[in-house]
Design an enzyme around this catalytic site. Structure first.
Site, PDB file in Angstrom:
ATOM      1  N   LYS A   1       0.739  -1.190   0.028  1.00 14.73           N
ATOM      2  CA  LYS A   1      -0.132   0.143   0.050  1.00 14.73           C
ATOM      3  C   LYS A   1       1.083   1.175  -0.058  1.00 14.73           C
ATOM      4  O   LYS A   1       1.805   1.229   0.790  1.00 14.73           O
ATOM      5  CB  LYS A   1      -0.854   0.288   1.264  1.00 14.73           C
ATOM      6  CG  LYS A   1      -1.579  -1.012   1.617  1.00 14.73           C
ATOM      7  CD  LYS A   1      -2.532  -1.093   2.689  1.00 14.73           C
ATOM      8  CE  LYS A   1      -1.693  -0.938   4.199  1.00 14.73           C
ATOM      9  NZ  LYS A   1      -1.123  -2.349   4.348  1.00 14.73           N
TER      10      LYS A   1
ATOM     11  N   LYS B   1      -4.605 -10.731  -7.721  1.00 11.93           N
ATOM     12  CA  LYS B   1      -4.446  -9.466  -7.650  1.00 11.93           C
ATOM     13  C   LYS B   1      -5.757  -8.531  -7.893  1.00 11.93           C
ATOM     14  O   LYS B   1      -6.440  -7.787  -6.999  1.00 11.93           O
ATOM     15  CB  LYS B   1      -3.324  -8.850  -8.451  1.00 11.93           C
ATOM     16  CG  LYS B   1      -3.125  -7.470  -8.456  1.00 11.93           C
ATOM     17  CD  LYS B   1      -2.762  -6.810  -7.031  1.00 11.93           C
ATOM     18  CE  LYS B   1      -2.764  -5.423  -6.967  1.00 11.93           C
ATOM     19  NZ  LYS B   1      -2.258  -4.789  -5.411  1.00 11.93           N
TER      20      LYS B   1
ATOM     21  N   PHE C   1     -11.087  -1.242   5.600  1.00 11.53           N
ATOM     22  CA  PHE C   1     -11.900  -0.672   4.490  1.00 11.53           C
ATOM     23  C   PHE C   1     -13.374  -0.482   4.614  1.00 11.53           C
ATOM     24  O   PHE C   1     -14.054  -0.953   3.535  1.00 11.53           O
ATOM     25  CB  PHE C   1     -11.395  -1.753   3.220  1.00 11.53           C
ATOM     26  CG  PHE C   1     -10.284  -1.420   2.399  1.00 11.53           C
ATOM     27  CD1 PHE C   1     -10.134  -0.768   1.441  1.00 11.53           C
ATOM     28  CD2 PHE C   1      -8.764  -1.709   3.133  1.00 11.53           C
ATOM     29  CE1 PHE C   1      -9.093  -0.292   0.753  1.00 11.53           C
ATOM     30  CE2 PHE C   1      -7.666  -1.087   2.630  1.00 11.53           C
ATOM     31  CZ  PHE C   1      -7.796  -0.579   1.265  1.00 11.53           C
TER      32      PHE C   1
ATOM     33  N   TYR D   1     -14.532   2.293   5.833  1.00 16.29           N
ATOM     34  CA  TYR D   1     -14.615   3.884   6.155  1.00 16.29           C
ATOM     35  C   TYR D   1     -15.562   4.500   4.987  1.00 16.29           C
ATOM     36  O   TYR D   1     -14.852   4.482   3.663  1.00 16.29           O
ATOM     37  CB  TYR D   1     -13.225   4.703   6.043  1.00 16.29           C
ATOM     38  CG  TYR D   1     -12.726   4.203   7.448  1.00 16.29           C
ATOM     39  CD1 TYR D   1     -13.065   4.970   8.685  1.00 16.29           C
ATOM     40  CD2 TYR D   1     -12.008   2.967   7.568  1.00 16.29           C
ATOM     41  CE1 TYR D   1     -12.528   4.369   9.835  1.00 16.29           C
ATOM     42  CE2 TYR D   1     -11.390   2.461   8.958  1.00 16.29           C
ATOM     43  CZ  TYR D   1     -11.623   3.168  10.014  1.00 16.29           C
ATOM     44  OH  TYR D   1     -11.204   2.916  11.134  1.00 16.29           O
ATOM     45  N   ALA D   2     -16.413   5.224   5.329  1.00 13.18           N
ATOM     46  CA  ALA D   2     -17.159   5.926   4.128  1.00 13.18           C
ATOM     47  C   ALA D   2     -16.511   7.371   3.868  1.00 13.18           C
ATOM     48  O   ALA D   2     -15.661   7.781   4.628  1.00 13.18           O
ATOM     49  CB  ALA D   2     -18.754   6.400   4.648  1.00 13.18           C
TER      50      ALA D   2
ATOM     51  N   CYS E   1      -4.469   2.199  -8.358  1.00 15.56           N
ATOM     52  CA  CYS E   1      -4.918   0.826  -8.363  1.00 15.56           C
ATOM     53  C   CYS E   1      -6.428   0.548  -8.432  1.00 15.56           C
ATOM     54  O   CYS E   1      -6.884  -0.061  -9.458  1.00 15.56           O
ATOM     55  CB  CYS E   1      -4.188   0.186  -7.149  1.00 15.56           C
ATOM     56  SG  CYS E   1      -2.372   0.171  -7.582  1.00 15.56           S
TER      57      CYS E   1
ATOM     58  N   LYS F   1      -8.609   1.701 -11.306  1.00 22.24           N
ATOM     59  CA  LYS F   1      -8.030   1.347 -12.665  1.00 22.24           C
ATOM     60  C   LYS F   1      -8.127  -0.215 -12.758  1.00 22.24           C
ATOM     61  O   LYS F   1      -8.624  -0.751 -13.642  1.00 22.24           O
ATOM     62  CB  LYS F   1      -6.841   1.829 -13.113  1.00 22.24           C
ATOM     63  CG  LYS F   1      -5.626   0.803 -12.645  1.00 22.24           C
ATOM     64  CD  LYS F   1      -4.197   1.126 -13.208  1.00 22.24           C
ATOM     65  CE  LYS F   1      -3.020   0.351 -12.399  1.00 22.24           C
ATOM     66  NZ  LYS F   1      -3.054  -1.063 -12.545  1.00 22.24           N
TER      67      LYS F   1
HETATM   68  N1  LIG Z   1       1.423   1.959  -6.715  1.00 20.19           N
HETATM   69  C1  LIG Z   1       0.935   0.891  -6.046  1.00 20.19           C
HETATM   70  O1  LIG Z   1       0.524   1.136  -5.048  1.00 20.19           O
HETATM   71  C2  LIG Z   1       0.859  -0.345  -6.742  1.00 20.19           C
HETATM   72  C3  LIG Z   1       0.461  -1.358  -5.847  1.00 20.19           C
HETATM   73  C4  LIG Z   1       0.363  -2.881  -6.242  1.00 20.19           C
HETATM   74  C5  LIG Z   1       0.435  -3.036  -7.500  1.00 20.19           C
HETATM   75  N2  LIG Z   1       0.913  -1.910  -8.301  1.00 20.19           N
HETATM   76  C6  LIG Z   1       1.042  -2.037  -9.848  1.00 20.19           C
HETATM   77  O2  LIG Z   1       2.362  -2.149 -10.292  1.00 20.19           O
HETATM   78  C7  LIG Z   1       2.670  -1.684 -11.320  1.00 20.19           C
HETATM   79  C8  LIG Z   1       3.547  -0.405 -11.284  1.00 20.19           C
HETATM   80  O3  LIG Z   1       2.846   0.488 -10.584  1.00 20.19           O
HETATM   81  P1  LIG Z   1       3.573   1.829 -10.150  1.00 20.19           P
HETATM   82  O4  LIG Z   1       2.737   2.583  -9.231  1.00 20.19           O
HETATM   83  O5  LIG Z   1       4.831   1.569  -9.438  1.00 20.19           O
HETATM   84  O6  LIG Z   1       3.742   2.678 -11.450  1.00 20.19           O
HETATM   85  P2  LIG Z   1       4.540   4.103 -11.788  1.00 20.19           P
HETATM   86  O7  LIG Z   1       3.956   4.831 -12.787  1.00 20.19           O
HETATM   87  O8  LIG Z   1       5.089   4.552 -10.341  1.00 20.19           O
HETATM   88  O9  LIG Z   1       6.073   3.425 -12.145  1.00 20.19           O
HETATM   89  C9  LIG Z   1       6.245   2.884 -13.583  1.00 20.19           C
HETATM   90  C10 LIG Z   1       7.737   3.010 -13.942  1.00 20.19           C
HETATM   91  O10 LIG Z   1       7.956   2.090 -14.991  1.00 20.19           O
HETATM   92  C11 LIG Z   1       8.871   2.778 -15.943  1.00 20.19           C
HETATM   93  N3  LIG Z   1       8.731   2.284 -17.297  1.00 20.19           N
HETATM   94  C12 LIG Z   1       7.754   2.396 -18.179  1.00 20.19           C
HETATM   95  N4  LIG Z   1       7.942   1.671 -19.485  1.00 20.19           N
HETATM   96  C13 LIG Z   1       8.992   0.910 -19.073  1.00 20.19           C
HETATM   97  C14 LIG Z   1      10.062   0.003 -19.735  1.00 20.19           C
HETATM   98  N5  LIG Z   1       9.697  -0.485 -21.001  1.00 20.19           N
HETATM   99  N6  LIG Z   1      11.143  -0.177 -19.136  1.00 20.19           N
HETATM  100  C15 LIG Z   1      11.597   0.221 -18.007  1.00 20.19           C
HETATM  101  N7  LIG Z   1      11.060   1.120 -17.302  1.00 20.19           N
HETATM  102  C16 LIG Z   1       9.490   1.430 -17.767  1.00 20.19           C
HETATM  103  C17 LIG Z   1       8.252   4.382 -15.824  1.00 20.19           C
HETATM  104  O11 LIG Z   1       8.931   5.323 -16.232  1.00 20.19           O
HETATM  105  C18 LIG Z   1       7.771   4.425 -14.526  1.00 20.19           C
HETATM  106  O12 LIG Z   1       9.114   4.897 -13.679  1.00 20.19           O
HETATM  107  C19 LIG Z   1       1.345  -1.389 -11.922  1.00 20.19           C
HETATM  108  O13 LIG Z   1       0.830  -2.386 -12.751  1.00 20.19           O
HETATM  109  C20 LIG Z   1       0.539  -1.298 -10.830  1.00 20.19           C
HETATM  110  O14 LIG Z   1      -0.880  -1.562 -10.980  1.00 20.19           O
HETATM  111  C21 LIG Z   1       0.979  -0.763  -7.831  1.00 20.19           C
END
Ligand SMILES: NC(=O)c1ccc[n+]([C@@H]2O[C@H](COP(=O)([O-])OP(=O)(O)OC[C@H]3O[C@@H](n4cnc5c(N)ncnc54)[C@H](O)[C@@H]3O)[C@@H](O)[C@H]2O)c1
Length: 442
Positions: free
Chosen positions: A152, A205, A250, A252-253, A261, A264
């Site tokens: 998180k 997930k 989870f 909380y109104a 996340c 999307k």
């Molecule tokens: N943010 C969260 O809390 C969270 C939690 C669990 C899962 N996720 C999942 O994890 C994934 C990443 O999320 P995030 O929040 O870290 O995304 P983000 O947008 O913060 O980071 C993604 C990074 O990937 C880089 N990137 C893009 N294309 C690339 C490539 N071809 N080669 C190298 N680097 C590249 C971007 O420049 C960016 O820095 C997503 O699928 C998201 O749904 C996110």
């Protein structure tokens, strides 16, 4: 172990730093040169508690490095995590172009029996697409696993270091063994690594986020019912959360869920099910309820002040989608700002860490900023609370009252007590609780 993480965002940077913290040699790769440059200069591009010292310690120890060179980054790697973004495409489907590009960038450079781990949140079948993409460019034997991330934002380092569980989709003993070895240091307190097939891991997930989103939307709808019946959603929350079958998290109104996340992922799983002629009716309702919820505060404000807000001024506390992060992706604050500006109002905002981020979202003087939360209040017609940062929980109400031109508070996170607000002489509009002042039911 030699580990490479492709994508150095919220997930990749935290995962890479924590894995380096456990003694692995970690290379973090990103296509964003500016980000890589800042990281190599010791600057951390996101706000995440505990992350900065972890990065600097591991950089200094030589266990962590940042590069734009994917080929060089993977040559020695035993395990390669793909942690790039999977944002919503225009059609609501998860856009997996960055995943494909990441797979393409590593394909020709893998060492034999490298393990490629899909960490990004991806629709079922994406790991197979990655496998095909790589296999089409190399004869070297390699393994593909799915290892969705459950951290998180705001607690990301702690979540990675002390996970409740680690979910791994595997189809070879070698892949399973590598992941077991890698995660063993993080589950010493007895938390499980749950192994399963790859499609189940990918879907786990989405199912987790769908379940969390459903709880929030359901509570938000009960909150609406509370406003029409005189019930108090906070009492209802405590009443049901104490049931062990339900649990307290989870429930909380509020002003709607946001972030990168839940919105999307709910949308993406609805779309990918529809592609297979499966109508996820419950999730469609969850999504619809949340979209409406994000406009609730703005609707209440219009009920209170009328449709024309021109010349009015609002103080907004909280821009990030939740506390302890600077992430504003799909934040409810954005819906509120848009609705107020559209009707001619001015917004003065404060957030403890997300104001730099906001300056990239709002150009020029689209909104004003306060150096602290009290500065936003000068001459404002009302205070709107959008994010439940700790420092907003017990404000100096005398100072608030003196600065506001009208003593009116819209509370999108139910932080304050209606009785106390009445005693203090504020009009008070929480969500699903007793209102103080002319009743506005939106
Ligand atoms: N943010 C969260 O809390 C969270 C939690 C669990 C899962 N996720 C999942 O994890 C994934 C990443 O999320 P995030 O929040 O870290 O995304 P983000 O947008 O913060 O980071 C993604 C990074 O990937 C880089 N990137 C893009 N294309 C690339 C490539 N071809 N080669 C190298 N680097 C590249 C971007 O420049 C960016 O820095 C997503 O699928 C998201 O749904 C996110």
């Amino acid at each position: 172990m030699d580990v490479t993480v492709i994508g150095t965002g919220y997930v990749g940077l935290v995962a890479g730093s924590c894995l380096a913290g456990a003694g692995n040699r970690v290379t973090c790769v990103d296509v964003d040169e500016n980000k890589v440059g800042r990281l190599n200069a010791g600057e951390v591009p996101i706000y995440e508690p505990g992350l900065e010292p972890l990065i600097s310690e591991n950089l200094a120890a030589g266990r962590l490095r940042f590069t734009t060179d994917a080929a060089g980054g993977v040559r020695k790697a035993d395990v390669i995590f793909i942690a790039v973004g999977t944002p919503p495409g225009a059609d609501g489907f998860a856009d997996i172009e960055a995943v494909r590009a990441a797979a393409g960038s590593i394909a020709g450079h893998l060492r034999p029996h490298a393990v490629v781990v899909m960490k990004s949140t991806v629709p079922v079948g994406t790991s197979e697409i990655v496998r095909d993409e790589i296999a089409s460019r190399t004869d070297v034997p390699f393994h593909v696993c799915s290892n969705p991330e459950f951290l998180k934002e705001g607690d990301a380092v702690a979540d990675f270091m002390y996970p409740d569980r680690v979910v791994c989709g595997v189809d070879t003993e070698h892949g399973r063994g590598r992941l077991e070895e890698l995660y063993e240091p993080f589950i010493r307190s007895g938390k499980p690594i749950i192994f399963m097939d790859i499609p189940s891991a990918e879907l786990t997930k989405y199912a987790a986020n769908a379940m969390l989103a459903a709880r929030i939307s359901l509570m938000n709808q009960f909150a609406a019912l509370c406003e029409h019946t005189g019930a108090d959603i906070e009492h209802v929350r405590r009443g049901i959360g104490s049931d062990p079958r339900i649990g307290p998290a989870f429930l909380y109104a509020g002003a709607g869920y946001g972030g990168s996340c839940l919105p999307k992922d709910v949308e993406a799983v609805i779309r990918s099910a529809a592609q297979r002629d499966i109508d996820l009716t419950i999730l469609r309702a969850v999504n619809e309820a949340n979209e409406r919820q994000k406009t609730l505060l703005a609707r209440k404000i219009r009920r209170r002040f009328g449709d024309d807000l021109s010349g009015m001024r609002f103080a907004l506390w909280g821009l990030a989608f939740k506390p302890r992060t600077d992430d504003m992706r799909a934040a409810p604050s954005r819906a509120i700002v848009a609705a107020l500006r559209e009707r001619g109002a001015t917004v003065a905002a404060h957030d403890p860490v997300a104001m730099d981020q906001a300056r990239t979202v709002y150009v020029g003087d689209e909104i004003e900023y306060g150096a602290d939360e009290y500065e936003t209040l000068a001459g404002a017609d009302a205070l709107i609370l959008a994010t439940e940062w700790l420092q907003y929980r017990r404000p100096d109400w005398t100072a608030v009252g003196e600065r506001l031109s009208r003593r009116i508070v819209f509370d999108g996170r139910n932080l304050y007590d209606p009785e106390r607000m009445a005693e203090l002489g504020f009009e008070y509009y929480p969500i699903g609780r007793t209102q103080v002042g002319p009743q506005v039911v939106a």
